[in-house]
Design an enzyme around this catalytic site. Structure first.
Site, mmCIF file in Angstrom:
data_model
loop_
_atom_site.group_PDB
_atom_site.id
_atom_site.type_symbol
_atom_site.label_atom_id
_atom_site.label_comp_id
_atom_site.label_asym_id
_atom_site.label_seq_id
_atom_site.Cartn_x
_atom_site.Cartn_y
_atom_site.Cartn_z
ATOM 1 N N ASP A 1 0.828 -1.207 0.000
ATOM 2 C CA ASP A 1 0.000 0.000 0.000
ATOM 3 C C ASP A 1 0.864 1.259 0.000
ATOM 4 O OD1 ASP A 1 -2.363 1.445 0.051
ATOM 5 O OD2 ASP A 1 -3.238 0.220 1.628
ATOM 6 N N ASN B 1 -0.266 5.295 1.039
ATOM 7 C CA ASN B 1 -1.492 6.012 1.382
ATOM 8 C C ASN B 1 -1.408 7.521 1.542
ATOM 9 O OD1 ASN B 1 -3.609 4.143 1.335
ATOM 10 N ND2 ASN B 1 -2.791 3.154 3.160
ATOM 11 N N ASP C 1 -10.779 1.953 -3.249
ATOM 12 C CA ASP C 1 -11.332 1.748 -1.903
ATOM 13 C C ASP C 1 -12.846 1.815 -1.936
ATOM 14 O OD1 ASP C 1 -9.027 1.327 -0.533
ATOM 15 O OD2 ASP C 1 -8.830 3.366 0.243
HETATM 16 C C1 GLA Z 1 -5.754 1.860 2.109
HETATM 17 C C2 GLA Z 1 -6.208 0.682 1.277
HETATM 18 C C3 GLA Z 1 -7.274 -0.089 2.005
HETATM 19 C C4 GLA Z 1 -6.733 -0.561 3.335
HETATM 20 C C5 GLA Z 1 -6.243 0.635 4.128
HETATM 21 C C6 GLA Z 1 -5.556 0.190 5.413
HETATM 22 O O1 GLA Z 1 -6.738 2.822 2.205
HETATM 23 O O2 GLA Z 1 -6.646 1.109 0.026
HETATM 24 O O3 GLA Z 1 -7.682 -1.184 1.227
HETATM 25 O O4 GLA Z 1 -5.691 -1.479 3.121
HETATM 26 O O5 GLA Z 1 -5.338 1.421 3.395
HETATM 27 O O6 GLA Z 1 -5.103 1.244 6.142
#
Ligand code: GLA
Length: 743
Positions: free
Chosen positions: A479, A481, A548
């Site tokens: 990931d 973010n 998401d």
């Molecule tokens: C991101 C990902 C989600 C999840 C969160 C966890 O937003 O896209 O699918 O894994 O992080 O913090």
């Protein structure tokens, strides 16, 4: 597929059965673009640049007369500050402050196959005769610069790839301020510009606008590619549709800051370009050093946008994605994120896994929250060791328990990030990415690790390896973010203008190391969903978490937009609980399953909370998916009705290679009172094959299905009634058709 050079006309022609690309040498030294489009047979072609005296055009110093000018010349790789007033393809700053670069043609070489690009992801070939490469050398003799343009033509696709490298033969170091990978000039501007902008939860919305005068720029200043713009653009004829008309696409095999430019000049000619964004970039090139710019995939279709997508899907499936999982059917997974978020225990995870296994799910993915002291998103990124208080028996024991239930085990990481509240930050604040003397912004309460510093990324690499060497892991979700800001490095030896690109090179180096050390692991890329879903990442990780946003209706747009460039085998799509966590919408489990089954099916909800009816539905979905998995993941994808064109319905199709099996997906979004059913026309079938619908008595020939079509009325069960009703919102149907055989 071949590459021709005509000595008499000084012209090059790359062609296969689909596409031709031509350029030539004008006035003995100017590399002049002639043609990119449908394959043509002429190998004698020379430049047909229209010589004319045009006011306010400037003439190169050595040229006599007023008829030849770089102001109007269609160029293959326009230099800077030399009378071509359109966007340049490169820009160099020299020690003495000068910045004019005049590139001349020097030589060419035809290479069988396709050379790799060091340290960067790129399309590759598996057989020598799959592609041919033309290498053109351009020079600026006074500045002692050498530029190599690489063009590869593939045998089977309407694709030509381009990349560029530059060598400094001067005694002085130079500053590269811009080095694009591809630049193409068209002799008109009667185009629409198609792009895929978006946002978190709304990735890849298809936008199409008429092209107008000026520079139209899509880019990233966020360190990597992002939700906002894709490193993709296409020019189409104004009347091009999904299934007819011409398309010229560019897609960048790179995950960093990019630029996609389209300029329409005063003569209504169009220049289309792609490369590393010059915005935050400047690279010092010492004597003898080489800088390599990443690859651009240039795709041509004369059968509309859908055919462009199919060529990209195939190219990426066969010539970009690598490794053990490339052509393997991808497992049905369950991910605990929306089911538990951070709030889980060992028991909870085990129970979920137990239930998941009984439903036919094949892989359990433990998402965020298993490491450091991570109970929320405020801490622990960078501390990649198990969270003992949460997992008292340890990660290894948990993985083994899950595996003993017949499931594979997957784990979430976010390796490029660091929380202020982490051991890593306390020990190494100097590894935070930030410009010298700046206070770095937070995003999701986290900083980015400066991957341009080798010690920093090697530290994370070693932490990850300790886990991977100890715990039986089959899958990793990688990931990312937040977006970068305050680009720069705290290491004084690293120049801030080089940080963004060095970060990406560092990331690629790490991914190369991990994917080759652990080839059995299936890697899935993620960035708040599909925020870094680009061909660069696809080279290392064959799957991406598409968004998401797991709402079935929102996903119709997201998956349609994603299918514009990305193969179905790469598209993670999960069934989640209702009301949906992102948009609060309630849709049926059938509709959610029917949407998720047009990608890599997964479940992202607490399966232990489901009632028996829902469990039965899920079991049936998984059985159906497994039966058709190879067709879905590796078949040919058709967009039949786009949610961007119709607010009422969406339809997709997937056809297998032999054309003897296909799935038609049909979704009714919001219903209206008193409507008539519409026929849906199929695509991609064999006209003379007789197909049976859903193993029923109904049979139709391929040409009937494609030209006449059939009515599809998806039904929903209505409470209190024994009959399902063909009215109501959010209804869907997947129809399977199979060729009737005589035996
Ligand atoms: C991101 C990902 C989600 C999840 C969160 C966890 O937003 O896209 O699918 O894994 O992080 O913090």
């Amino acid at each position: 597929m071949n590459i021709f050079y005509n000595e008499k006309t000084k012209s090059f022609h790359m062609k296969n059965d689909i596409v031709s690309y031509q350029f030539s040498i004008e006035q003995g030294k100017y590399l002049t673009h002639n043609y990119w489009g449908k394959a043509v047979s002429d190998n004698q072609s020379k430049s047909d640049y229209r010589y004319a005296d045009r006011s306010f055009s400037v003439i190169p110093n050595e040229i006599k007369g007023r008829e030849f000018s770089l102001t109007t010349l269609p160029q293959e790789f326009p230099g800077d500050n030399n009378g071509d007033y359109r966007e340049s393809a490169l820009s160099i700053r020299y020690k003495d402050g000068s910045f004019n670069t005049a590139l001349e043609y020097d030589s060419f070489e035809i290479i069988e196959g396709k050379p790799g690009i060091d340290g960067l992801p790129a399309t590759y070939i598996s057989r020598d005769n799959e592609a041919k490469t033309l290498k053109i050398t351009l020079v600026d003799n006074s500045k002692k610069l050498e530029v190599h343009l690489f063009y590869t033509i593939f045998e089977n696709y309407g694709v030509i790839t381009r990349s560029t490298e530059i060598i400094n033969n001067n005694v002085e170091a130079i500053e590269i301020e811009k080095l694009l990978s591809a630049s193409v000039d068209f002799d008109h501007s009667n185009f629409d510009l198609v792009q895929l902008p978006g946002a978190w939860g709304r990735e890849r919305e298809i936008e199409r606008d008429k092209l107008s005068r000026g520079v139209h720029k899509l880019d990233s200043k966020r360190g990597t590619t992002s939700h906002t713009y894709q490193p993709f653009m296409a020019l189409t004829d104004p009347d091009t549709t999904e299934h007819s008309g011409e398309v010229y696409g560019m897609h960048f095999v790179y995950s960093g800051e990019f630029v996609a430019n389209v300029e329409v000049d005063e003569y209504r000619k169009t220049r289309m370009q792609m490369g590393i964004s010059p915005e935050h970039f400047s690279w010092k090139l010492n004597k003898g050093d080489i800088f390599q710019a990443p690859e651009v995939v240039m795709v041509y279709s004369d059968q509309g946008l859908n055919k462009m997508s199919q060529d990209l899907h195939q190219l990426y499936q066969n010539n970009l994605i690598r490794g053990e999982h490339q052509n393997k059917e991808r497992p049905v997974l369950i991910n605990n994120w929306e089911g538990t978020y951070f709030d889980f225990t060992e028991d909870k995870i085990e129970n979920m896994a137990e239930e998941a296994a009984s439903l036919g799910i094949e892989l359990f993915v433990l998402d965020d929250g298993w490491f450091g002291k991570r109970d929320d998103d405020l801490s622990s990124l960078g501390d990649w060791f198990e969270y003992k208080a949460k997992l008292p028996n340890g990660l290894k024991a948990l993985a083994e328990k899950i595996k003993s239930k017949g499931l594979k085990f997957g784990l979430w990481f976010e390796p490029e990030m660091i929380s202020e509240d982490s051991d890593l930050y306390r020990n190494h604040p100097e590894w935070v990415l930030k410009a010298k003397d700046s206070a770095p912004s937070q995003g999701r309460d986290q900083f980015v690790i400066d991957y341009s510093q080798k010690e920093a990324r090697d530290h994370v690499l070693n932490q990850m390896k300790q886990i991977l060497d100890d715990v039986p892991i089959d899958y990793i979700k990688w990931d990312y973010n937040r977006n970068m800001s305050e680009l720069g490095s705290q290491n004084p030896a690293i120049r801030d203008g080089e940080v963004a690109h060095r970060f990406i090179l560092g990331l690629y180096e790490m991914l190369e190391n991990l994917t080759s050390t652990y080839p059995h692991i299936l890697w899935e890329s993620c960035s708040g969903g599909g925020g870094r879903y680009d061909p660069g990442m696809l080279h290392y990780m064959p799957q991406t978490w598409t968004s998401d946003n797991t709402d079935a209706v929102a996903r119709l747009e997201i998956q349609t937009g994603t299918s514009m460039t990305m193969p179905i085998s790469s598209m993670g799509s999960h069934v989640s609980a209702v009301p949906n966590h992102q948009v609060n919408r309630i849709t049926s489990l059938k509709m959610r399953g029917d949407v998720a089954m047009a990608g890599n099916l997964g479940y992202e909800l607490d399966v232990t909370q489901m009632n028996d009816d829902d469990k039965e539905t899920v079991r049936n979905q998984i059985d159906f998916y497994k039966e058709n998995r190879s067709l879905i993941q590796f078949g040919t994808f058709y967009r039949i009705i786009s949610p961007f064109d119709s607010k009422d319905s969406t339809s997709w199709m997937i056809v297998n290679q032999a054309k003897d099996e296909a799935l038609m997906y049909f979704y009714k979004i919001l219903d209206r009172a008193n409507t008539l059913s519409a026929r849906v026309k199929f695509k991609g079938l064999q006209p003379e094959f007789l197909y049976q619908v859903n193993k029923s008595e109904s049979c139709y020939y391929g040409d009937e299905l494609m030209n006449k079509g059939i009515y599809i009325d998806p039904v929903v069960p209505v409470e209190g009634s024994t009959e399902p009703h063909p009215i109501g919102d959010f209804r869907s149907e997947i129809i399977k058709i199979s060729k009737v055989t005589n035996d």
